[in-house]
Design an enzyme around this catalytic site. Sequence first.
Site, PDB file in Angstrom:
ATOM      1  N   THR A 118      50.775  38.072  35.099  1.00 45.87           N
ATOM      2  CA  THR A 118      50.613  36.742  35.673  1.00 45.87           C
ATOM      3  C   THR A 118      49.223  36.170  35.461  1.00 45.87           C
ATOM      4  O   THR A 118      48.240  36.916  35.357  1.00 45.87           O
ATOM      5  CB  THR A 118      50.891  36.816  37.200  1.00 45.87           C
ATOM      6  N   TYR A 142      47.966  40.242  44.987  1.00 44.57           N
ATOM      7  CA  TYR A 142      49.075  40.082  44.036  1.00 44.57           C
ATOM      8  C   TYR A 142      48.510  40.163  42.612  1.00 44.57           C
ATOM      9  O   TYR A 142      48.956  40.990  41.794  1.00 44.57           O
ATOM     10  CB  TYR A 142      49.790  38.747  44.284  1.00 44.57           C
TER      11      TYR A 142
END
Length: 328
Positions: A118, A142
Amino acid sequence: MAQHVLVTGGAGYIGSHACKALKAAGYVPVTFDSLVTGWEQAVKFGPFERGELADRARLDEVFAKWQPVAVMHFAALSQVGEAMKEPGKYWRGNVGASLVLIEAAVAAGCLDFVFSSTCATYGDHDGVMLDEDTPQTPLNSYGASKRAIEDMLKDFGAAHGLRSVIFRYFNVAGADPEAEVGEFHQPETHLIPLMLDAIEGKRAALTVFGTDYPTPDGTCIRDYVHVMDLVDAHVLGLKWLEAGKGSRVFCLGTGRGFSVREVIDHSRAVTNREVPIVLGDRRAGDAVKLVSGSERAIAELGWQPARSTLAQMIGDAWKWQQSGHYDR
Ligand code: UDP
């Protein structure tokens, strides 16, 4: 005989679209999913194996049964807000569980691995165009957990010959234009589905998270990619590995950023309906601007993000949203 690909998180948003693309490309996608956030109804394109990534014995069983030629690893916790509050959940659920999966793949001799990473691994870089060489300085657990898994893949490559294609996604949006699968998170946290819910009256309003960012209209800027373009890149990544081209990182964005207000304006145009909004505070952990060049994926993989216009992404998401949802 058709080749099997183990798709972790195949019952989730991106994973289910990847299964559709894999099937269309002649593979048999074997979904491995815990159904904690995924939906069994989304498993439409190949066999289903329910299980937890942290369960090594279950993974060994599935590798032995299907003899997959490759792994596509989508299963992950992916909410920035939650990651800020519960980092342990992200280190255990993403990093710890991925370690078990990677070790199981190596033990099974399944050495081609496509990983869903990501742009949240980058953190804030003053709005510069990000690329594969930009330093990764994540703002939240994350992003940090995904960066750690990238590092793990590199180490297992050096030591055990694991070959990985790592895709760093920007903002994935839209749905299968045939509406066989689509985006449905519970709880939903993403801008476009929340906005469409507000348009439909399923929630009172969309809250705009922050209007005082240093951007032309004060709202955050993101690079939105159509989920079907994104999963096409995964099939190209698999073929890249099959061709023996070795481990590589690719950013998947379009090079164009849109602010939250611009996304709202496009939605108004696509749906012909008003978007009820409330102006709110910034959301912790959000970067101001995340936009990527995708020159490498275009040049080396032959990727063509042809569907990634805001109008098409919002239009396909709108069609999916009106065609019904999964249910437990
Ligand atoms: N956003 C917003 N309201 C919402 C959800 C998201 O204003 O209810 C903003 C968010 O701050 C970010 C952008 O929309 O700037 C995209 O957020 P999303 O959660 O869809 O994806 P992320 O960028 O976190 O991966």
